[in-house]
Motif scaffolding. Structure first.
Motif, PDB file in Angstrom:
ATOM      1  N   ARG A 246      -0.960  11.126   6.433  1.00 13.06           N
ATOM      2  CA  ARG A 246      -0.822  10.972   7.571  1.00 13.06           C
ATOM      3  C   ARG A 246      -0.391   8.881   6.651  1.00 13.06           C
ATOM      4  O   ARG A 246       0.539   8.581   8.255  1.00 13.06           O
ATOM      5  CB  ARG A 246      -2.320  10.703   8.475  1.00 13.06           C
ATOM      6  N   ALA A 247      -0.634   8.614   6.292  1.00 16.28           N
ATOM      7  CA  ALA A 247      -0.528   7.529   5.439  1.00 16.28           C
ATOM      8  C   ALA A 247       1.723   7.570   5.594  1.00 16.28           C
ATOM      9  O   ALA A 247       1.999   6.504   6.138  1.00 16.28           O
ATOM     10  CB  ALA A 247      -0.817   6.666   4.263  1.00 16.28           C
ATOM     11  N   LEU A 248       1.604   8.460   4.904  1.00 15.81           N
ATOM     12  CA  LEU A 248       3.208   8.490   4.850  1.00 15.81           C
ATOM     13  C   LEU A 248       4.230   8.871   6.113  1.00 15.81           C
ATOM     14  O   LEU A 248       5.081   8.127   5.717  1.00 15.81           O
ATOM     15  CB  LEU A 248       3.363   9.595   3.320  1.00 15.81           C
ATOM     16  N   LEU A 249       3.546   9.754   6.667  1.00 14.72           N
ATOM     17  CA  LEU A 249       4.005   9.615   7.882  1.00 14.72           C
ATOM     18  C   LEU A 249       4.552   9.006   8.976  1.00 14.72           C
ATOM     19  O   LEU A 249       4.505   8.601   9.873  1.00 14.72           O
ATOM     20  CB  LEU A 249       3.007  11.068   8.669  1.00 14.72           C
ATOM     21  N   ALA A 250       3.439   7.446   8.686  1.00 19.81           N
ATOM     22  CA  ALA A 250       3.365   6.461   9.213  1.00 19.81           C
ATOM     23  C   ALA A 250       4.815   5.900  10.142  1.00 19.81           C
ATOM     24  O   ALA A 250       5.206   5.686   8.838  1.00 19.81           O
ATOM     25  CB  ALA A 250       2.198   5.551   8.665  1.00 19.81           C
ATOM     26  N   PRO A 251       4.824   5.514  10.962  1.00 13.64           N
ATOM     27  CA  PRO A 251       6.515   4.709  11.339  1.00 13.64           C
ATOM     28  C   PRO A 251       7.205   3.937  10.136  1.00 13.64           C
ATOM     29  O   PRO A 251       8.015   4.241  10.285  1.00 13.64           O
ATOM     30  CB  PRO A 251       6.517   4.784  12.254  1.00 13.64           C
ATOM     31  N   GLY A 252       6.055   2.422   9.791  1.00 13.38           N
ATOM     32  CA  GLY A 252       6.926   2.295   8.775  1.00 13.38           C
ATOM     33  C   GLY A 252       7.319   2.586   6.865  1.00 13.38           C
ATOM     34  O   GLY A 252       7.582   1.342   6.807  1.00 13.38           O
ATOM     35  N   ALA A 253       6.802   3.807   6.438  1.00 14.42           N
ATOM     36  CA  ALA A 253       6.126   4.244   4.915  1.00 14.42           C
ATOM     37  C   ALA A 253       7.652   5.066   5.711  1.00 14.42           C
ATOM     38  O   ALA A 253       7.485   4.335   4.058  1.00 14.42           O
ATOM     39  CB  ALA A 253       5.283   5.293   4.902  1.00 14.42           C
TER      40      ALA A 253
ATOM     41  N   GLY B 149       0.875  -1.612   0.279  1.00 11.03           N
ATOM     42  CA  GLY B 149      -0.125  -0.116  -0.140  1.00 11.03           C
ATOM     43  C   GLY B 149       0.495   0.689   0.349  1.00 11.03           C
ATOM     44  O   GLY B 149       0.770   2.364  -0.803  1.00 11.03           O
ATOM     45  N   VAL B 150       2.073   0.917   0.644  1.00  5.70           N
ATOM     46  CA  VAL B 150       3.087   2.420   0.578  1.00  5.70           C
ATOM     47  C   VAL B 150       3.646   2.444  -1.507  1.00  5.70           C
ATOM     48  O   VAL B 150       3.896   3.546  -1.057  1.00  5.70           O
ATOM     49  CB  VAL B 150       3.823   2.278   1.754  1.00  5.70           C
ATOM     50  N   ARG B 151       4.130   1.249  -1.564  1.00  5.23           N
ATOM     51  CA  ARG B 151       4.746   1.223  -2.369  1.00  5.23           C
ATOM     52  C   ARG B 151       3.247   2.345  -3.529  1.00  5.23           C
ATOM     53  O   ARG B 151       3.901   2.906  -4.379  1.00  5.23           O
ATOM     54  CB  ARG B 151       5.180  -0.167  -2.630  1.00  5.23           C
ATOM     55  N   TRP B 152       2.471   1.590  -3.658  1.00  4.83           N
ATOM     56  CA  TRP B 152       0.596   2.023  -4.426  1.00  4.83           C
ATOM     57  C   TRP B 152       1.930   3.631  -4.287  1.00  4.83           C
ATOM     58  O   TRP B 152       1.218   4.705  -5.236  1.00  4.83           O
ATOM     59  CB  TRP B 152      -0.154   1.154  -4.151  1.00  4.83           C
TER      60      TRP B 152
ATOM     61  N   ARG C 107       5.941  12.846  -2.238  1.00  2.00           N
ATOM     62  CA  ARG C 107       4.958  13.201  -2.248  1.00  2.00           C
ATOM     63  C   ARG C 107       3.954  13.426  -0.581  1.00  2.00           C
ATOM     64  O   ARG C 107       2.991  14.565  -0.963  1.00  2.00           O
ATOM     65  CB  ARG C 107       4.643  11.716  -2.752  1.00  2.00           C
ATOM     66  N   LEU C 108       4.932  13.366   0.057  1.00  2.00           N
ATOM     67  CA  LEU C 108       4.763  14.344   1.562  1.00  2.00           C
ATOM     68  C   LEU C 108       4.325  15.438   1.226  1.00  2.00           C
ATOM     69  O   LEU C 108       3.321  15.897   2.036  1.00  2.00           O
ATOM     70  CB  LEU C 108       5.678  13.339   2.813  1.00  2.00           C
ATOM     71  N   ASP C 109       5.539  15.980   1.284  1.00  2.59           N
ATOM     72  CA  ASP C 109       5.604  17.383   0.847  1.00  2.59           C
ATOM     73  C   ASP C 109       4.068  18.006   0.059  1.00  2.59           C
ATOM     74  O   ASP C 109       3.220  19.200   0.316  1.00  2.59           O
ATOM     75  CB  ASP C 109       6.413  18.142   0.211  1.00  2.59           C
ATOM     76  N   GLY C 110       3.668  17.178  -0.877  1.00  2.00           N
ATOM     77  CA  GLY C 110       2.518  17.525  -1.988  1.00  2.00           C
ATOM     78  C   GLY C 110       1.254  17.172  -1.217  1.00  2.00           C
ATOM     79  O   GLY C 110       0.349  18.341  -1.086  1.00  2.00           O
TER      80      GLY C 110
END
Length: 469
Positions: free
Chosen positions: A393-400, A342-345, A416-419
């Protein structure tokens, strides 16, 4: 609360922000002095001087006291040009080595003087002031004094507090730290208990008098976070989980939004509940393969066929829920593989502008359930989603970040996080977020949207903090 009849939700148009210049790159056009110095540097100091000498010698009039005077004037000018070019080049090199503030100073809020506060504290303070000003206090003849918020700010007053609005308001107060005594989290907690339905549990305003698991789990999560004891929560947790089965709530168990909401709430309120591993497996098993993104697994709005198209919103919700479950329950291979895919997607968005891309489009959906008093009729819950906040929030999850680093995608993760964070920031005015209602000019200020916006900005600020020294 928020979601989609997929792809049909409103997307507030945002103008792409201008791309900031790369710190070490020259401006594309450049000022005339910069172009002149660059031209001289390209020739070299001696070559520049010789060029000036030849030019002047050829254009000076022959009547200037003979060729000796012309040689003298042209020679001195050429020598002066050589020295000037050398000094200019040395100055530019010194500026680059020292990080010349004229070229590297950021623009906008980051350009504040050293030690000056950034804009985020003011946004938090403004949001708190607005919530204090618009808190609803109602003396209900049956339930007593209620202190909280309706679903949205600015509703026709007096609007009695609702479980959803007050639960999100309590979350906001806990995030902001309740800086003064104008609002009491104890009053908010008492109000949520008073809003409990006669048979237990909680429901949204549009759901009537039947408790629903997603709203009950939301309230239980807020109560647990505010310090309510596990003993007091136990009976409500049991009511929530016992009715959340495919037999009794098929629509809810097949909805990505409902399952992730229940999972997140119960991870706070009942981290040892036996239903949590079951929900985690149902969520992981509900992932789908997307042929348009290297067959990475992601999520649609349903966990069973028909799944619906791949959705960044639902993929982000699933990643957040699975990441939290991993920290509380541990993680098996299947759940880990689904979460990491999911993170890679999310990191393979094909667009180039990641603060206005389709992956950040706000979505809206319906959760339709048969009514228990009349199975031929349906209860319809309209759910809207603030997609950019979920992606952030998904990209800031510790595992991402761990996934991004392992795959060599750390730069893609940052971009992508910055965007996503830029899109979240762009949606607020004085710390309050607005939701546009379709093509109508009418705007609403839902409590859930402000909570999700503040939560995403706060998480990003904590993540990006770098101590001085």
């Amino acid at each position: 609360m928020s979601q989609q009849q997929l792809g049909r939700g409103p997307l507030r148009a945002r103008q792409p922000r201008p791309t900031p210049p790369v710190p070490d790159a020259e401006p594309p056009d450049g000022s005339p002095p910069a172009r002149f110095v660059g031209w001289l540097g390209g020739l070299g100091c001696v070559a520049a001087g010789y060029g000036v000498f030849q030019f002047l010698f050829s254009v000076l009039p022959g009547s200037l006291d003979g060729s000796a005077a012309r040689y003298l004037i042209a020679g001195v000018s050429g020598l002066g040009t050589s020295v000037a070019a050398w000094l200019a080049a040395a100055l530019l090199r010194a500026r680059a080595a020292a990080g010349d503030p004229a070229r590297t100073a950021p623009v906008g809020p980051a350009a504040l003087a050293p030690g000056a506060p950034g804009p985020l504290p003011q946004v938090f303070a403004s949001a708190y002031d607005t919530l204090v000003d618009q808190v609803s206090v109602v003396d209900d003849p049956e339930r007593g004094r209620l202190t909280g918020w309706p679903h949205s700010l600015g509703e026709n007053m007096p609007s009695p507090p609702t479980p959803v609005g007050t639960a999100y308001g309590l979350h906001i107060m806990l995030d902001l730290g309740v800086p003064d005594g104008r609002l009491s989290t104890g009053d908010l907690v008492d109000t949520l208990w008073r809003l409990r339905l006669p048979d237990g549990g909680w429901s949204a305003r549009s759901q009537g008098s039947e408790a629903r698991p997603e709203v009950t789990a939301l309230v239980l999560g807020a109560l647990a976070r505010a310090g309510t004891s596990a003993e007091r929560l136990t009976a409500e947790v049991e009511r929530c989980t016992s009715g959340f089965t495919r037999g009794q709530d098929r629509a809810g168990r097949e909805s990505t939004h409902v399952v992730t909401t229940v999972l997140r709430g119960l991870l706070r309120a009942a981290p040892r509940s036996e239903v949590l591993p079951v929900l985690r497996e149902a969520l992981a098993d509900g992932a789908i393969s997307d042929p348009h993104r290297d067959h990475r697994r992601c999520w649609g709005y349903r966990l069973h066929a028909p799944y619906g198209p791949p959705s960044a919103l639902h993929t982000a919700q699933a990643v957040v829920a699975l990441d939290r479950a991993a920290r509380v329950l541990g993680e098996n291979a299947g759940a880990r593989a689904a979460r990491e895919d999911g993170v890679r997607w999310l990191l393979t968005c094909p667009e180039t502008s990641h603060d206005t891309c389709a992956d950040l489009r706000n979505l809206q959906e319906e959760v339709r359930r048969p009514r228990t008093d009349d199975p031929l009729r349906h209860e319809v819950l309209n759910v809207r989603h603030f997609t950019a906040s979920w992606v952030a929030r998904a990209l800031l999850a510790p595992g991402a970040l761990a996934v991004a680093r392992a795959d060599g995608l750390e730069e893609e993760w940052r971009v992508r996080l910055d965007g996503a964070v830029a899109a979240v920031w762009a949606g607020q005015t004085d710390g309050i977020w607005l939701w546009g209602r379709g093509d109508s000019a009418e705007l609403r200020r839902p409590m859930w949207m402000t909570y999700q916006g503040l939560s995403a900005l706060r998480a990003h600020a904590v993540w990006m903090y770098q101590p001085v020294g």
